[in-house]
Design an enzyme around this catalytic site. Structure first.
Site, PDB file in Angstrom:
ATOM      1  N   LYS A  37       2.683 -10.810  33.628  1.00  0.00           N
ATOM      2  CA  LYS A  37       2.864  -9.522  33.616  1.00  0.00           C
ATOM      3  C   LYS A  37       2.794  -8.848  32.283  1.00  0.00           C
ATOM      4  CE  LYS A  37       5.405  -5.764  35.972  1.00  0.00           C
ATOM      5  NZ  LYS A  37       6.572  -5.454  36.847  1.00  0.00           N
ATOM      6  N   LYS A  93      -1.414  -9.171  35.929  1.00  0.00           N
ATOM      7  CA  LYS A  93      -1.175  -7.806  35.981  1.00  0.00           C
ATOM      8  C   LYS A  93      -1.353  -7.047  34.639  1.00  0.00           C
ATOM      9  CE  LYS A  93       2.087  -4.459  37.575  1.00  0.00           C
ATOM     10  NZ  LYS A  93       3.356  -4.349  38.037  1.00  0.00           N
ATOM     11  N   CYS A 152      14.714  -3.095  35.200  1.00  0.00           N
ATOM     12  CA  CYS A 152      14.478  -4.033  36.298  1.00  0.00           C
ATOM     13  C   CYS A 152      15.612  -5.066  36.581  1.00  0.00           C
ATOM     14  CB  CYS A 152      13.057  -4.733  36.292  1.00  0.00           C
ATOM     15  SG  CYS A 152      11.817  -3.647  35.728  1.00  0.00           S
ATOM     16  N   SER A 194      -1.922   1.079  38.796  1.00  0.00           N
ATOM     17  CA  SER A 194      -2.135   2.386  39.054  1.00  0.00           C
ATOM     18  C   SER A 194      -3.007   2.886  37.937  1.00  0.00           C
ATOM     19  CB  SER A 194      -0.672   2.897  39.170  1.00  0.00           C
ATOM     20  OG  SER A 194      -0.106   2.649  37.955  1.00  0.00           O
ATOM     21  N   CYS A 235      13.995  -1.952  39.723  1.00  0.00           N
ATOM     22  CA  CYS A 235      13.651  -0.542  38.864  1.00  0.00           C
ATOM     23  C   CYS A 235      13.524   0.690  39.700  1.00  0.00           C
ATOM     24  CB  CYS A 235      12.290  -0.843  38.127  1.00  0.00           C
ATOM     25  SG  CYS A 235      11.015  -0.975  38.832  1.00  0.00           S
ATOM     26  N   CYS A 285      11.904  -6.230  43.325  1.00  0.00           N
ATOM     27  CA  CYS A 285      12.540  -5.937  41.809  1.00  0.00           C
ATOM     28  C   CYS A 285      13.744  -4.731  41.987  1.00  0.00           C
ATOM     29  CB  CYS A 285      11.128  -5.205  41.037  1.00  0.00           C
ATOM     30  SG  CYS A 285      11.589  -4.875  39.282  1.00  0.00           S
TER      31      CYS A 285
HETATM   32  C1  PBG Z   1       8.125  -3.068  39.312  1.00  0.00           C
HETATM   33  C2  PBG Z   1       6.599  -2.959  39.291  1.00  0.00           C
HETATM   34  C3  PBG Z   1       5.742  -2.054  38.552  1.00  0.00           C
HETATM   35  C4  PBG Z   1       4.398  -2.216  39.030  1.00  0.00           C
HETATM   36  C5  PBG Z   1       4.463  -3.088  40.176  1.00  0.00           C
HETATM   37  N1  PBG Z   1       5.895  -3.633  40.235  1.00  0.00           N
HETATM   38  C6  PBG Z   1       5.941  -1.190  37.506  1.00  0.00           C
HETATM   39  C7  PBG Z   1       6.414  -1.501  36.113  1.00  0.00           C
HETATM   40  O1  PBG Z   1       6.750  -2.735  35.785  1.00  0.00           O
HETATM   41  O2  PBG Z   1       7.094  -0.666  35.298  1.00  0.00           O
HETATM   42  C8  PBG Z   1       3.109  -1.302  38.585  1.00  0.00           C
HETATM   43  C9  PBG Z   1       2.127  -1.587  39.707  1.00  0.00           C
HETATM   44  C10 PBG Z   1       1.105  -0.290  39.093  1.00  0.00           C
HETATM   45  O3  PBG Z   1       1.106   0.085  37.897  1.00  0.00           O
HETATM   46  O4  PBG Z   1       0.095  -0.240  39.897  1.00  0.00           O
HETATM   47  N2  PBG Z   1       8.693  -3.742  38.367  1.00  0.00           N
END
Ligand code: PBG
Length: 326
Positions: A197, A250, A132, A276, A124, A122
């Site tokens: 996602k 996710k 991203c 997270s 970001c 990614c």
């Molecule tokens: C990158 C990415 C993200 C997460 C994993 N890969 C953040 C997002 O999409 O903002 C989140 C993982 C987590 O919250 O543990 N794009």
């Protein structure tokens, strides 16, 4: 003799620990987990992420110490996120030879050749705007972002990544990356697509850890609406068609129905990302003494497998492996 069958005796199969263990339908093992890790430039750095107690930004030397411990627990795979010291508009740090993730992969694979390294693909963490992909008219431009993702994936494979995990939710990212990997001699490298996602509030603590908070707007034009279920099946189907070898759903805990739907509709391994915010909530409650952390974590990870996940990306991987090995 008169039979007096009147109700079912379900408790017969729960009568002892041994009885429960022989009829258990879902089990957890350290091999089920992929451990997400954050790597930073520098040496001897181990910064705890404030919103994620027990999770650290690690310099490569510290990363290797941590990996030594998790490998000995039986964990077979990690996922690497890079936190670069410099960012730019295009996120070039994501795909340079001397990028933080590329250096980390080379170093980890040299020391732990058997460990599977999954590279999150990614932009970001590497862009000044925190989005991203490539920005045009205040939004991420799909087709302009694809070549940068392809470059990132190839550079990660070149560094030695075992699995490429594109997470930016651009349409066509799987086929674009598949073609780029194949054209560069990496046809044997699988793609673990973040196919499903959602645009979720559960990612907040990650954005602290990875320093990837969008500087304007949100990610709702590329990540999915949490209200949608059929859309998950469309995302899953197109990624499988484009050549994804694994699919990620996710977040995990609030989306167990989606994990099950995807599992019932595809024939590739499904990966649950226990994100997270899910981690932070459990940690906060545990620190307050409000829950039994060990029991709760093992219960929720079991629920993710029961829902249909073959693998679980989780910040609890190390702790859970320790508990399971006890
Ligand atoms: C990158 C990415 C993200 C997460 C994993 N890969 C953040 C997002 O999409 O903002 C989140 C993982 C987590 O919250 O543990 N794009």
């Amino acid at each position: 003799m008169e039979s007096k069958m009147n109700y079912s005796r379900h408790r017969r199969l729960r009568s002892s620990k041994a009885m429960r263990s022989i009829v258990r339908e879902t089990t957890l093992q350290p091999e089920d987990f992929i451990y997400p890790m954050f790597v930073v430039e520098g040496e001897q750095i181990k910064n705890e992420v404030p919103s994620m107690p027990g999770v650290y930004q690690l310099s490569i030397d510290q990363l290797k110490e941590e990996i030594e411990a998790i490998v000995s627990l039986g964990i077979k795979a990690i996922m690497l996120f890079g936190v670069p010291s410099e960012k730019d508009e295009q996120g070039t740090g994501a795909f340079t030879h001397e990028g933080i993730v590329q250096k980390a992969i080379r170093s980890v694979k040299a020391t732990f050749p058997e460990l599977l390294v999954v590279a999150d693909t990614c932009l970001c963490e590497y862009t000044t705007h925190g989005h991203c992909g490539v920005i045009e008219n205040e939004d991420v431009h799909n087709d302009l972002s694809l070549p940068l993702l392809a470059k990132t994936a190839v550079s990660q494979a070149e560094a030695g990544a075992d699995i490429i995990a594109p997470s930016n939710m651009m349409d066509g990212f799987v086929i674009t990356i598949r073609n780029a990997l194949d054209a560069n001699g990496y046809e044997h490298i699988p793609i673990m697509s973040y196919a499903v996602k959602y645009a979720s509030s559960f990612y907040g603590p990650f954005r602290d850890a990875a320093d990837s908070t969008p500087q304007f707007g949100d990610r709702k034009t590329y990540q999915m609406d949490p209200a949608n279920r059929l859309e998950a099946l469309r995302e899953a189907a197109s990624d499988v068609e484009e050549g994804a070898d694994f699919l990620i759903v996710k977040p995990a805990l609030a989306y167990l129905d989606i994990i099950r739907d995807v599992k019932n509709n595809v024939n590739v391994p499904v990966v649950a990302y226990n994100v997270s915010g899910e981690y932070a909530m459990v940690k906060a409650a545990a620190q307050n003494g409000w829950i039994n952390e060990k029991e709760l974590v093992l219960e929720k990870l079991t629920a993710m497998k029961r829902a249909g996940a073959t693998l679980i990306l989780t910040y609890f991987a190390k702790a859970a492996a320790e508990w399971l090995n006890e």
